[in-house]
Design a protein around this motif. Structure first.
Motif, PDB file in Angstrom:
ATOM      1  N   VAL A  44       0.853  -1.185   0.000  1.00  0.00           N
ATOM      2  CA  VAL A  44       0.000   0.000   0.000  1.00  0.00           C
ATOM      3  C   VAL A  44       0.892   1.239   0.000  1.00  0.00           C
ATOM      4  CG1 VAL A  44      -1.770   1.290   1.239  1.00  0.00           C
ATOM      5  CG2 VAL A  44      -1.856  -1.216   1.191  1.00  0.00           C
ATOM      6  N   VAL A  45       0.751   2.051  -1.042  1.00  0.00           N
ATOM      7  CA  VAL A  45       1.586   3.241  -1.213  1.00  0.00           C
ATOM      8  C   VAL A  45       0.706   4.478  -1.047  1.00  0.00           C
ATOM      9  CG1 VAL A  45       3.056   4.534  -2.795  1.00  0.00           C
ATOM     10  CG2 VAL A  45       3.146   2.023  -2.768  1.00  0.00           C
ATOM     11  N   GLY A  46       0.877   5.175   0.051  1.00  0.00           N
ATOM     12  CA  GLY A  46       0.119   6.398   0.283  1.00  0.00           C
ATOM     13  C   GLY A  46       0.709   7.563  -0.495  1.00  0.00           C
ATOM     14  N   ILE A  47      -0.171   8.408  -1.022  1.00  0.00           N
ATOM     15  CA  ILE A  47       0.263   9.617  -1.727  1.00  0.00           C
ATOM     16  C   ILE A  47      -0.280  10.812  -0.952  1.00  0.00           C
ATOM     17  CG2 ILE A  47       0.257  10.911  -3.888  1.00  0.00           C
ATOM     18  CD1 ILE A  47       1.662   8.233  -4.146  1.00  0.00           C
ATOM     19  N   ASP A  48       0.607  11.510  -0.250  1.00  0.00           N
ATOM     20  CA  ASP A  48       0.188  12.659   0.560  1.00  0.00           C
ATOM     21  C   ASP A  48       1.431  13.438   0.956  1.00  0.00           C
ATOM     22  OD1 ASP A  48      -1.362  14.431   1.969  1.00  0.00           O
ATOM     23  OD2 ASP A  48      -2.320  12.927   3.243  1.00  0.00           O
ATOM     24  N   ASN A  49       1.293  14.727   1.093  1.00  0.00           N
ATOM     25  CA  ASN A  49       2.424  15.569   1.490  1.00  0.00           C
ATOM     26  C   ASN A  49       2.530  15.590   3.015  1.00  0.00           C
ATOM     27  OD1 ASN A  49       2.683  15.998  -1.205  1.00  0.00           O
ATOM     28  ND2 ASN A  49       2.546  18.222  -1.134  1.00  0.00           N
ATOM     29  N   LEU A  50       3.083  14.510   3.546  1.00  0.00           N
ATOM     30  CA  LEU A  50       3.190  14.339   4.987  1.00  0.00           C
ATOM     31  C   LEU A  50       4.653  14.448   5.416  1.00  0.00           C
ATOM     32  CD1 LEU A  50       0.819  11.255   5.371  1.00  0.00           C
ATOM     33  CD2 LEU A  50       0.312  13.625   6.007  1.00  0.00           C
ATOM     34  N   PRO A  51       4.905  14.838   6.656  1.00  0.00           N
ATOM     35  CA  PRO A  51       6.286  14.847   7.150  1.00  0.00           C
ATOM     36  C   PRO A  51       6.903  13.463   7.004  1.00  0.00           C
ATOM     37  CG  PRO A  51       4.826  16.005   8.668  1.00  0.00           C
ATOM     38  CD  PRO A  51       3.940  15.343   7.661  1.00  0.00           C
ATOM     39  N   GLY A  52       8.103  13.414   6.475  1.00  0.00           N
ATOM     40  CA  GLY A  52       8.785  12.136   6.311  1.00  0.00           C
ATOM     41  C   GLY A  52       8.484  11.415   5.008  1.00  0.00           C
ATOM     42  N   ALA A  53       7.529  11.910   4.222  1.00  0.00           N
ATOM     43  CA  ALA A  53       7.211  11.279   2.942  1.00  0.00           C
ATOM     44  C   ALA A  53       8.364  11.479   1.966  1.00  0.00           C
ATOM     45  CB  ALA A  53       5.924  11.864   2.379  1.00  0.00           C
ATOM     46  N   HIS A  54       8.605  10.484   1.132  1.00  0.00           N
ATOM     47  CA  HIS A  54       9.665  10.567   0.138  1.00  0.00           C
ATOM     48  C   HIS A  54       9.132  11.238  -1.128  1.00  0.00           C
ATOM     49  CE1 HIS A  54      12.285   8.034   2.540  1.00  0.00           C
ATOM     50  NE2 HIS A  54      11.286   7.177   2.691  1.00  0.00           N
ATOM     51  N   PHE A  65      -5.131   7.194  -1.700  1.00  0.00           N
ATOM     52  CA  PHE A  65      -5.340   8.642  -1.593  1.00  0.00           C
ATOM     53  C   PHE A  65      -6.374   8.928  -0.517  1.00  0.00           C
ATOM     54  CE2 PHE A  65      -4.008   7.535  -5.815  1.00  0.00           C
ATOM     55  CZ  PHE A  65      -3.014   8.456  -6.101  1.00  0.00           C
ATOM     56  N   GLY A  66      -6.182  10.060   0.160  1.00  0.00           N
ATOM     57  CA  GLY A  66      -7.132  10.469   1.178  1.00  0.00           C
ATOM     58  C   GLY A  66      -8.190  11.404   0.612  1.00  0.00           C
ATOM     59  N   GLN A  67      -8.962  11.976   1.504  1.00  0.00           N
ATOM     60  CA  GLN A  67     -10.037  12.881   1.106  1.00  0.00           C
ATOM     61  C   GLN A  67      -9.516  14.283   0.873  1.00  0.00           C
ATOM     62  OE1 GLN A  67     -14.093  10.955   2.022  1.00  0.00           O
ATOM     63  NE2 GLN A  67     -13.805  13.028   2.615  1.00  0.00           N
ATOM     64  N   ILE A 119      -2.926  19.712  -3.300  1.00  0.00           N
ATOM     65  CA  ILE A 119      -3.729  19.622  -4.517  1.00  0.00           C
ATOM     66  C   ILE A 119      -4.791  18.556  -4.282  1.00  0.00           C
ATOM     67  CG2 ILE A 119      -1.943  20.419  -6.093  1.00  0.00           C
ATOM     68  CD1 ILE A 119      -1.212  17.561  -6.681  1.00  0.00           C
ATOM     69  N   ASN A 120      -5.880  18.629  -5.064  1.00  0.00           N
ATOM     70  CA  ASN A 120      -6.960  17.691  -4.780  1.00  0.00           C
ATOM     71  C   ASN A 120      -6.609  16.279  -5.222  1.00  0.00           C
ATOM     72  OD1 ASN A 120      -7.990  17.135  -7.524  1.00  0.00           O
ATOM     73  ND2 ASN A 120      -8.693  19.253  -7.495  1.00  0.00           N
ATOM     74  N   ALA A 121      -7.353  15.323  -4.691  1.00  0.00           N
ATOM     75  CA  ALA A 121      -7.044  13.912  -4.913  1.00  0.00           C
ATOM     76  C   ALA A 121      -7.173  13.524  -6.375  1.00  0.00           C
ATOM     77  CB  ALA A 121      -7.957  13.044  -4.052  1.00  0.00           C
ATOM     78  N   GLY A 122      -8.090  14.166  -7.104  1.00  0.00           N
ATOM     79  CA  GLY A 122      -8.234  13.857  -8.518  1.00  0.00           C
ATOM     80  C   GLY A 122      -6.963  14.166  -9.289  1.00  0.00           C
ATOM     81  N   VAL A 123      -6.403  15.351  -9.040  1.00  0.00           N
ATOM     82  CA  VAL A 123      -5.153  15.743  -9.702  1.00  0.00           C
ATOM     83  C   VAL A 123      -3.997  14.868  -9.219  1.00  0.00           C
ATOM     84  CG1 VAL A 123      -3.476  17.604  -9.975  1.00  0.00           C
ATOM     85  CG2 VAL A 123      -5.926  18.109 -10.075  1.00  0.00           C
ATOM     86  N   ALA A 124      -3.912  14.671  -7.909  1.00  0.00           N
ATOM     87  CA  ALA A 124      -2.822  13.858  -7.351  1.00  0.00           C
ATOM     88  C   ALA A 124      -2.847  12.444  -7.922  1.00  0.00           C
ATOM     89  CB  ALA A 124      -2.923  13.826  -5.831  1.00  0.00           C
ATOM     90  N   SER A 125      -4.024  11.887  -8.089  1.00  0.00           N
ATOM     91  CA  SER A 125      -4.104  10.517  -8.616  1.00  0.00           C
ATOM     92  C   SER A 125      -3.574  10.446 -10.040  1.00  0.00           C
ATOM     93  CB  SER A 125      -5.552  10.002  -8.554  1.00  0.00           C
ATOM     94  OG  SER A 125      -6.380  10.629  -9.523  1.00  0.00           O
ATOM     95  N   GLY A 126      -3.893  11.450 -10.850  1.00  0.00           N
ATOM     96  CA  GLY A 126      -3.387  11.463 -12.221  1.00  0.00           C
ATOM     97  C   GLY A 126      -1.876  11.552 -12.264  1.00  0.00           C
TER      98      GLY A 126
END
Length: 227
Positions: free
Chosen positions: A131-141, A156-158, A186-193
């Motif tokens: 499971v690969v999360g996509i989010d701008n979180l502290p520690g994210a690569h 992706f989150g909400q 950015i919104n999840a729709g854009v991030a997913s693309g």
């Protein structure tokens, strides 16, 4: 696509001439025309035939998105998943979602529902999908500096809160998308693309060549058709 005056009409009209014998073709579409949002390769095909053909070449990544507040981005995520040939889309949380943004692509894209993040993560790991999360979180690569796993589930989150605490805990890896402006996210729709295209760049070849367009009646009149 046909153009008349200032109006643009999507798709093609009734099939001119003798109908093809191929069982993948839909008699109703052959008789009445095909105005669906599909590439020429699938003009006049039965929906089931389109799905079966797509199933022969879907990619090894899955896409999941949390749905606790009926997020309007889910339709866009499904549409992106169809464009980039994701194996499946997983809706986590509420079963109902706004399909308008999918532009009917959910008819051709496999969509699976999970009640909880734990249920989804269990399913993913049982199918050997990190499971690969996509989010701008502290520690994210940074996504720009890594190669996504060939087999994975992009999560992706909400809109607004991003990945929930439970979702973060379920991730094997978390990647961020570089941003340069004033907005926090950015919104999840854009991030997913963006994330799906990163997978495509790493693991997919060029798309199949476009099929020739269906025949057209140059006289603008319906030609004789099979029964």
């Amino acid at each position: 696509m046909t153009v008349s005056g200032d109006e643009t009409e999507v798709g093609v009209g009734p099939w001119p001439g003798e109908w093809p014998a191929d069982p993948r073709f839909d008699p109703d579409l052959l008789a009445n025309g095909d105005r669906r949002n599909v590439v020429d390769r699938y003009r006049y095909w039965l929906r089931e035939a389109v799905v079966a053909d797509l199933d022969e070449r879907r990619h090894d990544f899955h896409v999941a998105i949390e749905n606790w507040q009926h997020d309007l981005n889910i339709g866009t995520v499904v549409r992106n998943a169809n464009a980039f040939m994701a194996a499946e889309v997983h809706i986590v949380g509420k079963r109902r979602w706004n399909r308008r943004g999918a532009m009917v692509t959910d008819r051709y894209q496999h969509v699976r529902h999970h009640e909880t993040i734990e249920e989804f993560a269990g399913w993913a790991h049982a199918h050997d999908l990190p499971v690969v999360g996509i989010d701008n979180l502290p520690g994210a690569h940074p996504l720009e500096a890594v190669t996504l796993p060939r087999r994975c589930a992009l999560l992706f989150g909400q809109e607004g809160p991003g990945l929930s605490a439970a979702a973060r805990a379920s991730c094997d890896q978390v990647f961020s998308i570089a941003q340069y402006g004033s907005t926090r996210s950015i919104n999840a729709g854009v991030a997913s693309g963006i994330a799906m295209h990163a997978w495509i760049r790493a693991h997919a070849g060029p798309p199949p060549p476009e099929a020739p367009p269906p025949p057209v009646d140059l006289d603008g009149e319906a030609a004789s058709r099979a029964p």
